[in-house]
Scaffold this motif. Structure first.
Motif, short mmCIF file in Angstrom:
data_model
loop_
_atom_site.label_atom_id
_atom_site.label_comp_id
_atom_site.label_asym_id
_atom_site.label_seq_id
_atom_site.Cartn_x
_atom_site.Cartn_y
_atom_site.Cartn_z
N ALA A 273 -11.36 6.26 0.38
CA ALA A 273 -12.54 5.50 0.82
C ALA A 273 -13.82 6.20 0.38
CB ALA A 273 -12.51 5.32 2.33
N GLU A 276 -15.04 5.27 -2.96
CA GLU A 276 -15.59 3.93 -3.12
C GLU A 276 -17.08 3.84 -2.78
OE1 GLU A 276 -14.25 1.31 -4.38
OE2 GLU A 276 -12.15 1.93 -4.52
N ARG A 287 -11.04 0.10 2.01
CA ARG A 287 -10.08 1.20 1.90
C ARG A 287 -9.89 1.92 3.24
NH1 ARG A 287 -8.25 3.58 -2.84
NH2 ARG A 287 -8.26 2.03 -4.52
N ASP A 290 -8.02 -0.27 5.78
CA ASP A 290 -6.84 -0.97 5.27
C ASP A 290 -5.65 -0.71 6.20
OD1 ASP A 290 -5.20 -2.43 3.52
OD2 ASP A 290 -4.54 -0.58 2.54
#
Length: 316
Positions: A273, A276, A287, A290
């Protein structure tokens, strides 16, 4: 409150050895969480070991350029330290968002990491709670239960409680390490990412500590710089636990780190994550969350986490 015996430890090793030797023993320092739990009958230690006088109340520089924070450093002293305010401002912001001034004056660094969930069913001894009574079930997952404050990720069918600490979320984004002493006198270093356990089928096992093991310090690595933010969303402006909190470190090139509070049994952060961040808040949360399993009452936390991070990114 159940009767208990009491002693003051002479050293960290002696405290750990004594805790392992005496069945039902607990450490006490500031007591801001343990004493409340004792009054409610949730914790009933037979013996208390006072570790507040062991000299673990200093903040020292490490050879690696970071800081070693004694386990008995108060939240107030930690947040006000000039080195923390200058080099780790996300930590100062997080601590200032927690509890009240009176509690921060007494609460300790080690105790903050070890505080127990504020799930209403954990606190109500008339309700089933596998964290409080192993195997009894999770009242928060029953039909009609109140779960607004509880978790959406990292939870299980046995427990959906969240970890309540603000400080721990900031320490997770800073890659803190916990130092301990065991009853045999050995020292251990436990990365914070490995310290708080996910509930699985054993939600009563909350940390990686061995029986009798005592936290002596928390170490922060050398400062990473960047813009550091902490924002806590809650139902009222003070003295309330997070619905969602976000700790953010953002570098000039757009890279950085993100950790969440109020959504999981431990401070929630994933390297995938973090990667990102240049792609924005939505990509990070896709992410980071998730596999989330929200209840009907906690579904809003997924959107709230994304919007809170997006707002922090706009502040820059």
């Amino acid at each position: 409150m159940k009767a208990f015996s009491f002693e003051r430890a002479s050293s960290a090793q002696a405290a750990a050895a004594r805790a392992a030797e005496v069945q039902g023993a607990k450490f006490i320092a500031g007591g801001t969480n343990l004493v409340d739990l004792m009054k409610l009958g949730i914790e009933a230690p037979e013996h208390l070991i006072d570790v507040s006088g062991l000299g673990l109340d200093r903040i020292e520089e490490t050879d690696e350029g970071g800081l070693r924070i004694g386990a008995m450093v108060s939240n107030t002293a930690l947040s006000a330290d000039v080195r923390i305010r200058r080099d780790y401002p996300v930590l100062t912001r997080a601590i200032a968002a927690g509890a009240s001034g009176q509690l921060r004056n007494k609460a300790t660094t080690g105790g903050n990491l070890l505080q127990r969930t504020r799930c209403p069913y954990f606190y109500d001894t008339a309700q089933a709670c596998s964290k409080r009574v192993p195997g009894s079930g999770c009242s928060a997952l029953t039909e009609g239960a109140f779960s607004r404050q509880l978790g959406v990720i990292g939870t299980s069918d046995a427990c959906i409680a969240t970890h309540p600490s603000d400080m721990a979320v900031a320490m997770r984004v800073l890659d803190a390490t916990i130092e301990t002493v065991t009853p045999t006198g050995m020292t251990r270093r436990i990365p914070l990412e490995e310290f708080h356990l996910l509930p699985g089928d054993t939600p009563e096992k909350e940390t990686a500590l061995m029986p009798g093991e005592l936290i002596t310090a928390v170490t922060l690595p050398a400062p990473v710089g960047g813009i550091q933010r902490y924002h806590k969303v809650r139902d009222r402006a003070s003295y309330a636990f997070a619905l969602v909190s976000v700790a953010l470190i953002r570098q000039p090139d757009g890279s950085g780190r993100v950790a969440l509070g109020g959504v999981a049994p431990r401070p929630w952060r994933l390297a995938a994550a973090d990667a990102e961040l240049p792609n924005g808040a939505r990509a990070v949360m896709a992410r980071l969350l998730d596999g989330a399993r929200p209840t009907e009452e906690t579904q809003f936390k997924i959107t709230l986490a994304e919007r809170t991070l997006a707002a922090l990114l706009l502040e820059e």
